[in-house]
Design a protein around this motif. Structure first.
Motif, short mmCIF file in Angstrom:
data_model
loop_
_atom_site.label_atom_id
_atom_site.label_comp_id
_atom_site.label_asym_id
_atom_site.label_seq_id
_atom_site.Cartn_x
_atom_site.Cartn_y
_atom_site.Cartn_z
N THR A 228 34.66 48.59 45.56
CA THR A 228 35.73 49.41 45.01
C THR A 228 36.25 48.95 43.65
OG1 THR A 228 37.36 48.13 46.28
CG2 THR A 228 36.48 50.13 47.31
N ALA A 229 35.77 47.80 43.16
CA ALA A 229 36.28 47.31 41.87
C ALA A 229 35.37 46.21 41.33
CB ALA A 229 37.70 46.75 42.02
N ALA A 230 35.50 45.98 40.04
CA ALA A 230 34.97 44.75 39.46
C ALA A 230 35.87 43.59 39.90
CB ALA A 230 34.96 44.87 37.93
N SER A 231 35.51 42.39 39.53
CA SER A 231 36.36 41.24 39.85
C SER A 231 37.77 41.47 39.30
CB SER A 231 35.79 39.96 39.23
OG SER A 231 36.68 38.87 39.42
N THR A 232 38.77 41.20 40.11
CA THR A 232 40.16 41.37 39.68
C THR A 232 40.82 40.05 39.31
OG1 THR A 232 41.04 41.22 41.95
CG2 THR A 232 40.39 43.41 41.16
N LEU A 233 40.03 38.99 39.18
CA LEU A 233 40.60 37.70 38.79
C LEU A 233 41.21 37.76 37.39
CD1 LEU A 233 37.80 35.50 40.32
CD2 LEU A 233 40.24 35.16 40.75
N ARG A 234 42.37 37.16 37.24
CA ARG A 234 43.04 37.16 35.94
C ARG A 234 43.97 35.96 35.86
NH1 ARG A 234 45.84 40.34 39.42
NH2 ARG A 234 48.11 40.40 39.26
N LEU A 235 44.31 35.55 34.64
CA LEU A 235 45.24 34.45 34.42
C LEU A 235 46.67 34.99 34.36
CD1 LEU A 235 43.40 32.28 31.76
CD2 LEU A 235 44.18 31.49 34.00
N VAL A 236 47.58 34.29 35.04
CA VAL A 236 49.00 34.64 34.99
C VAL A 236 49.79 33.35 34.79
CG1 VAL A 236 48.73 36.66 36.47
CG2 VAL A 236 49.29 34.45 37.50
N GLU A 237 51.03 33.49 34.41
CA GLU A 237 51.90 32.32 34.26
C GLU A 237 52.52 31.98 35.60
OE1 GLU A 237 56.02 31.45 31.99
OE2 GLU A 237 54.33 31.94 30.67
N GLY A 238 52.31 30.77 36.08
CA GLY A 238 52.85 30.35 37.36
C GLY A 238 54.32 30.00 37.28
N ARG A 239 54.88 29.64 38.44
CA ARG A 239 56.31 29.32 38.49
C ARG A 239 56.67 28.11 37.65
NH1 ARG A 239 55.09 30.86 43.85
NH2 ARG A 239 56.24 32.70 44.56
N GLY A 241 55.33 27.43 34.79
CA GLY A 241 55.07 27.73 33.40
C GLY A 241 53.62 27.58 33.00
N HIS A 242 52.80 26.99 33.86
CA HIS A 242 51.38 26.84 33.56
C HIS A 242 50.62 28.11 33.95
CE1 HIS A 242 52.58 22.55 33.62
NE2 HIS A 242 51.62 22.42 32.72
N ARG A 243 49.55 28.38 33.22
CA ARG A 243 48.73 29.54 33.54
C ARG A 243 47.80 29.19 34.69
NH1 ARG A 243 46.03 32.48 28.64
NH2 ARG A 243 46.55 34.32 29.87
N GLU A 244 47.63 30.13 35.61
CA GLU A 244 46.78 29.92 36.77
C GLU A 244 46.05 31.21 37.11
OE1 GLU A 244 50.15 30.70 40.24
OE2 GLU A 244 49.85 28.66 39.48
N TRP A 245 44.95 31.04 37.84
CA TRP A 245 44.15 32.20 38.22
C TRP A 245 44.72 32.83 39.49
CZ3 TRP A 245 40.73 34.37 35.14
CH2 TRP A 245 40.13 33.60 34.14
N THR A 246 44.70 34.15 39.52
CA THR A 246 45.05 34.90 40.71
C THR A 246 44.20 36.17 40.70
OG1 THR A 246 46.87 35.80 42.04
CG2 THR A 246 46.93 36.23 39.66
N ARG A 247 44.31 36.95 41.73
CA ARG A 247 43.60 38.22 41.78
C ARG A 247 44.41 39.22 42.58
NH1 ARG A 247 40.77 39.79 46.07
NH2 ARG A 247 39.33 40.95 44.74
N ARG A 248 44.19 40.47 42.29
CA ARG A 248 44.80 41.56 43.05
C ARG A 248 43.83 41.96 44.15
NH1 ARG A 248 44.30 47.02 43.62
NH2 ARG A 248 46.22 48.21 43.95
N ARG A 249 44.32 41.93 45.38
CA ARG A 249 43.49 42.36 46.49
C ARG A 249 43.21 43.86 46.41
NH1 ARG A 249 43.17 39.43 51.42
NH2 ARG A 249 43.03 41.45 52.44
N GLU A 250 42.03 44.24 46.86
CA GLU A 250 41.69 45.65 46.99
C GLU A 250 42.04 46.18 48.39
OE1 GLU A 250 39.70 48.05 44.80
OE2 GLU A 250 41.03 46.80 43.61
N SER A 251 42.03 45.31 49.39
CA SER A 251 42.28 45.73 50.77
C SER A 251 43.58 45.11 51.27
CB SER A 251 41.11 45.30 51.67
OG SER A 251 41.03 43.87 51.72
N CYS A 252 44.02 45.59 52.42
CA CYS A 252 45.25 45.08 53.04
C CYS A 252 44.89 44.43 54.38
CB CYS A 252 46.24 46.22 53.27
SG CYS A 252 47.83 45.67 53.95
#
Length: 274
Positions: A228-239, A241-252
């Motif tokens: 249903t998608a390409a990889s959803t991994l992306r960098l975000v700013e953590g609590r 202040g450092h950048r970290e990898w996360t992803r948006r789930r496609e399923s629940c």
């Protein structure tokens, strides 16, 4: 008939790869054989007798009631869906990441064991001998090896072998589940993307995690239907202040319908796309 229950002895073959990989991760026991006890479930047997999924969900429902006081049907289906797909996804991701090899991932060549405390797979057995590899692989001349020209081709093989297995699962599980086929393929997407990421992240360094993210981008560079998608991994700013990898789930996973629970941070119900 089950594949051989004894370790293969081909020097430089897939069993050697599995033994090396087993020493580099702690999440799941990896085996090259099936022990003599009855705790291991061959994927092919489960897919041929989908009533086994009902028994698995009943076992899970008992655990959920002990932990949360309830076991909604969507939750048992969501957990079993994700847990089963983890087996071929994780086996393939580990071998690609650490060995640049891809096993066949056929249901007849994969087995798993459920944990004695929480009924999730805590052991995986890869029973086949055949694998795909690069021309530079030291085992490329083995009769069990199929050589592909480059890493892009190897990634395509992993995707194809995983899709073939996941397709068998969707056909077996969908008629016995309250979840639609799109949700099942969304879970298949999550399992592969997550497993490629985790294979690197377990290395414990930013460089190792980045290599896992790169593998996910290689295998899931775009949407490959029915995923249903390409990889959803992306960098975000953590609590912190450092950048970290996360992803948006496609399923629940439907944990939020359990008493006292809320949606996961990466749940598609609350996490925006992009």
């Amino acid at each position: 008939m089950h594949p051989s229950r004894t370790p293969r002895a081909v020097t430089g073959g897939l069993a050697d790869s599995l033994l090396r990989v087993a020493g580099r991760q702690q999440r799941t026991e990896l085996r090259v054989d099936l022990p003599g006890d009855q705790d291991w479930q061959l994927c092919a047997d489960l897919l041929a007798d989908p009533a086994g999924f009902d028994r698995w969900r009943k076992l899970l429902a008992g655990w959920l009631r002990e932990q949360f006081g309830d076991a909604p049907e969507r939750t048992t289906a969501g957990y079993v869906m994700s847990w089963y797909l983890h087996v071929p996804a994780y086996a393939g991701a580990l071998l690609l990441h650490h060995e640049r090899r891809v096993p066949a991932l056929r249901p007849a060549e994969l087995a798993f064991r459920l944990s004695s405390d929480r009924p999730h797979p805590d052991g995986i057995a890869v029973l086949g001998d055949r694998f795909y590899c690069l021309p530079s692989d030291p085992g490329s001349a083995l009769p069990t090896a199929t050589v592909v020209p480059d890493e892009r081709a190897l990634a395509a093989i992993l995707r194809a072998r995983y899709l073939a297995h996941a397709g068998r699962f969707v056909r077996a599980f969908a008629p016995r589940s309250p979840l639609g086929r799109r949700m099942l393929w969304a879970a298949a997407t999550d399992a592969l993307d997550n497993s490629l990421w985790w294979a690197g992240k377990q290395g414990g360094t930013a460089e190792a995690e980045g290599a896992g993210v790169a593998d996910a981008a290689l295998v899931l560079s775009t949407r490959h239907a029915p995923l249903t998608a390409a990889s959803t991994l992306r960098l975000v700013e953590g609590r912190d202040g450092h950048r970290e990898w996360t992803r948006r789930r496609e399923s629940c996973c439907f944990s939020y319908v359990l008493p006292g629970e809320t949606e996961c941070e990466t749940c598609p119900r609350i996490c925006p796309k992009g």
